[in-house]
Scaffold this active site. Structure first.
Site, mmCIF file in Angstrom:
data_model
loop_
_atom_site.group_PDB
_atom_site.id
_atom_site.type_symbol
_atom_site.label_atom_id
_atom_site.label_comp_id
_atom_site.label_asym_id
_atom_site.label_seq_id
_atom_site.Cartn_x
_atom_site.Cartn_y
_atom_site.Cartn_z
ATOM 1 N N ARG A 111 67.653 4.671 17.385
ATOM 2 C CA ARG A 111 67.332 5.047 18.773
ATOM 3 C C ARG A 111 68.466 5.823 19.402
ATOM 4 N NH1 ARG A 111 65.789 -0.574 21.018
ATOM 5 N NH2 ARG A 111 65.875 0.494 23.017
ATOM 6 N N ARG A 149 35.482 29.523 48.764
ATOM 7 C CA ARG A 149 35.885 30.764 49.420
ATOM 8 C C ARG A 149 35.045 30.883 50.673
ATOM 9 N NH1 ARG A 149 35.728 36.057 45.690
ATOM 10 N NH2 ARG A 149 36.433 37.182 47.532
ATOM 11 N N HIS A 150 35.451 31.715 51.599
ATOM 12 C CA HIS A 150 34.611 32.010 52.769
ATOM 13 C C HIS A 150 33.305 32.629 52.273
ATOM 14 C CE1 HIS A 150 35.599 36.182 51.980
ATOM 15 N NE2 HIS A 150 36.848 35.775 51.799
ATOM 16 N N ASN A 183 33.715 42.563 52.344
ATOM 17 C CA ASN A 183 33.308 42.385 50.938
ATOM 18 C C ASN A 183 32.147 43.328 50.619
ATOM 19 O OD1 ASN A 183 33.756 38.777 51.092
ATOM 20 N ND2 ASN A 183 35.189 40.321 50.355
ATOM 21 N N ARG A 213 36.657 34.851 58.845
ATOM 22 C CA ARG A 213 35.642 34.579 57.806
ATOM 23 C C ARG A 213 35.694 33.141 57.280
ATOM 24 N NH1 ARG A 213 39.435 38.309 56.113
ATOM 25 N NH2 ARG A 213 40.259 38.328 53.979
ATOM 26 N N GLU A 261 44.633 35.265 53.639
ATOM 27 C CA GLU A 261 44.549 36.035 52.392
ATOM 28 C C GLU A 261 45.826 36.844 52.163
ATOM 29 O OE1 GLU A 261 43.865 36.195 49.632
ATOM 30 O OE2 GLU A 261 41.981 37.201 49.146
ATOM 31 N N HIS A 285 40.588 31.935 50.626
ATOM 32 C CA HIS A 285 40.325 33.299 50.143
ATOM 33 C C HIS A 285 40.579 33.413 48.634
ATOM 34 C CE1 HIS A 285 40.494 34.682 54.401
ATOM 35 N NE2 HIS A 285 41.300 33.634 54.492
HETATM 36 O O1 F6P Z 1 38.323 41.532 47.806
HETATM 37 C C1 F6P Z 1 38.473 40.383 48.554
HETATM 38 C C2 F6P Z 1 39.916 39.949 48.632
HETATM 39 O O2 F6P Z 1 39.965 38.711 49.277
HETATM 40 C C3 F6P Z 1 40.851 40.958 49.328
HETATM 41 O O3 F6P Z 1 40.954 40.791 50.724
HETATM 42 C C4 F6P Z 1 42.149 40.707 48.613
HETATM 43 O O4 F6P Z 1 43.059 41.761 48.771
HETATM 44 C C5 F6P Z 1 41.648 40.557 47.225
HETATM 45 O O5 F6P Z 1 40.458 39.816 47.303
HETATM 46 C C6 F6P Z 1 42.595 39.853 46.308
HETATM 47 O O6 F6P Z 1 42.132 39.999 44.986
HETATM 48 P P1 F6P Z 1 42.907 40.946 43.962
HETATM 49 O O7 F6P Z 1 44.305 40.442 43.961
HETATM 50 O O8 F6P Z 1 42.195 40.706 42.662
HETATM 51 O O9 F6P Z 1 42.848 42.349 44.428
#
Ligand code: F6P
Length: 457
Positions: A71, A221-222, A228, A272, A292, A357
């Site tokens: 040990r 997510r929202h 979007n 959102r 985000e 987000h």
């Molecule tokens: O497209 C939606 C979102 O929430 C954007 O606001 C953000 O910039 C993006 O996704 C982040 O994802 P990625 O890093 O893949 O671009």
């Protein structure tokens, strides 16, 4: 000429067998790696098994000279490997996982490490709760190679005898000159002694927040936003009409999968997420830390516009998405640091539903699912889906529950030069953790390799 002093910290686990030391060691490693700190575990038991395996409890009797010598040899080999690892510049934090339950053993470890300029943080886990000990014992005998193929009842009896041998010699930490954290009964009580440095304090604070029992954490997510639909990133747009439908559906979706458990809902400070949570009959709290990813000068643009206006940035982001920082905005690396307090709170609280987000949730999922920095920005987080994570002693289960309301797919695979709107989840090529099969939604946790730290631009 100036010289930089590299911080090197050794976390030395202390405790009887089956007190959750290895569980804590793995948690520290996962947390620090997530933060970008190279961390490695050095396990004395694994080294001992190379010298002597499938041994019975008599090996651990302190009167067994042969056992004691093997040990000690395992402890020395493991410590040497750890010191070499530091000396080769491989990382900042090493975890020495063993029982280290005598003053003499700790004095030796401290002398060896401190004389090389390595800071030593002893972490003792004391547990008197029989139910926790019993569940740890079951876990150990089902996995430990010493008990491979053995009748579980025989294995349990032998393991309990092994613990008795350790109890005979056990000396809890009382050495006032050492830096230590003593965790009693899974954080019912903590004793902290001489903790000084920033990183040490961070580790201690993290451990003080860790809860051992399994629990579900809920995420969404929202709902689909107006941005979007228009393929724009960033902004603070309202929900689209389909996003509003999801907000209306969410209370029932949660009832179906969560039941009557009372939840607390955390949203970001953006419209959102607040609109998505608005019909939920639970207390709510909004966190700026959950906003985000800040896309700086690209806020409100489509990926195609960014590719046209900032082609070099667009390409650089594809090369190293984790470290790429938007001009005037953030990188995923920045975002990990921003959401770190949320991780701490999620560790402390039960019954949380987090509405956030795409990028923010990727960072949080990477912590729980142990995803490395290269893969983190590609974790799949579909819209209009309730996601359940169940962290446990060995990893984390993940379940997806669809809201069955159409939405655009905002996932952009690496190297995708032309971005067009797509229907929900029809093309997820390259996604990490995508829905493999709606009928079988549990994704096993797989160990990931962590890339070497790369420099931020
Ligand atoms: O497209 C939606 C979102 O929430 C954007 O606001 C953000 O910039 C993006 O996704 C982040 O994802 P990625 O890093 O893949 O671009």
């Amino acid at each position: 000429m100036s010289t930089t002093v590299e911080i090197r910290i050794a976390c030395v686990m202390v405790g009887l067998p089956a007190r959750g030391k290895t569980y804590l060691a793995k948690k520290i490693q996962r947390y620090l790696r997530w933060l970008g700190i190279d961390t490695e575990i050095f396990n004395v038991g694994c080294e001992r098994q190379k010298l002597a395996n499938r041994i019975d409890h008599t090996f651990f009797d302190f009167h067994n000279a042969n056992g004691m010598s093997q040990r000690e040899q395992a402890a020395e080999t493991t410590l040497t490997a750890m010191i070499d690892w530091f000396d080769e510049g491989k990382g900042t934090v090493a975890i020495y996982d063993g029982t280290n339950c005598t003053r003499a053993r700790r004095a030796w470890i401290h002398k060896e490490l401190a004389s090389r300029g390595i800071e030593v943080l002893f972490i003792e886990s004391i547990c008197q709760d029989e139910s926790i000990i019993q569940s740890n014992i079951q876990d150990i005998i089902s996995k430990n190679p010493d008990y491979h193929d053995m009748d579980p009842a025989v294995a349990e009896a032998d393991f309990k005898q092994r613990v008795k041998h350790y109890e005979e010699m056990y000396e809890t930490i009382t050495e006032d000159h050492l830096t230590y954290l003593k965790i009693i009964d899974a954080n019912q009580q903590c004793i902290i002694n001489l903790v000084r440095g920033y990183l040490e304090s961070r580790i201690v604070y993290f451990l003080m927040n860790v809860k051992i029992r399994p629990k579900s954490i809920w995420f969404s997510r929202h709902g689909e936003s107006q941005f979007n639909v228009e393929d724009k990133i960033g902004g603070d747009a309202d929900l689209s009409s389909r996003g509003q439908m999801y907000a209306a559906r969410l209370p029932d979706l949660i009832k179906e999968h969560v039941g009557d458990r009372p939840l607390t809902v955390w949203t970001s400070s953006m419209k959102r997420t607040i609109q998505t949570a608005s019909q939920l009959p639970y207390p709510k709290k909004s966190w700026k830390a959950l906003d985000e990813l800040n896309t700086g000068v690209c806020d409100g643009m489509t990926y195609a516009e960014i590719e046209e206006k900032y082609p070099e940035d667009f390409a650089r982001r594809d090369e190293d998405k984790f470290n790429y920082r938007y001009r005037g905005g953030e990188s995923y690396r920045d975002l990990v640091l921003r959401v770190e307090p949320i991780i701490m709170e999620l560790e402390r609280h039960d019954n949380i539903l987090l509405v956030a987000h795409q990028a923010t949730l990727r960072c949080i999922f990477a912590y729980f699912l142990d995803v490395g920095h290269d893969e983190l920005p590609y974790i799949k987080v579909p819209l209009h889906t309730l996601i359940e994570l169940i962290p446990n002693a060995h990893g984390c289960e993940k379940h997806y529950y669809r809201g069955n309301i159409e939405a655009v797919d905002t996932f952009r695979p690496k190297g995708d030069r032309v971005t067009k709107l797509k229907d929900t989840d029809t093309s997820n090529a390259g996604a990490i953790g995508e829905i493999a099969d709606a009928k079988n939604p549990i994704l096993p946790l797989s160990p990931k390799l962590y890339p070497k730290k790369s420099t931020t631009h």
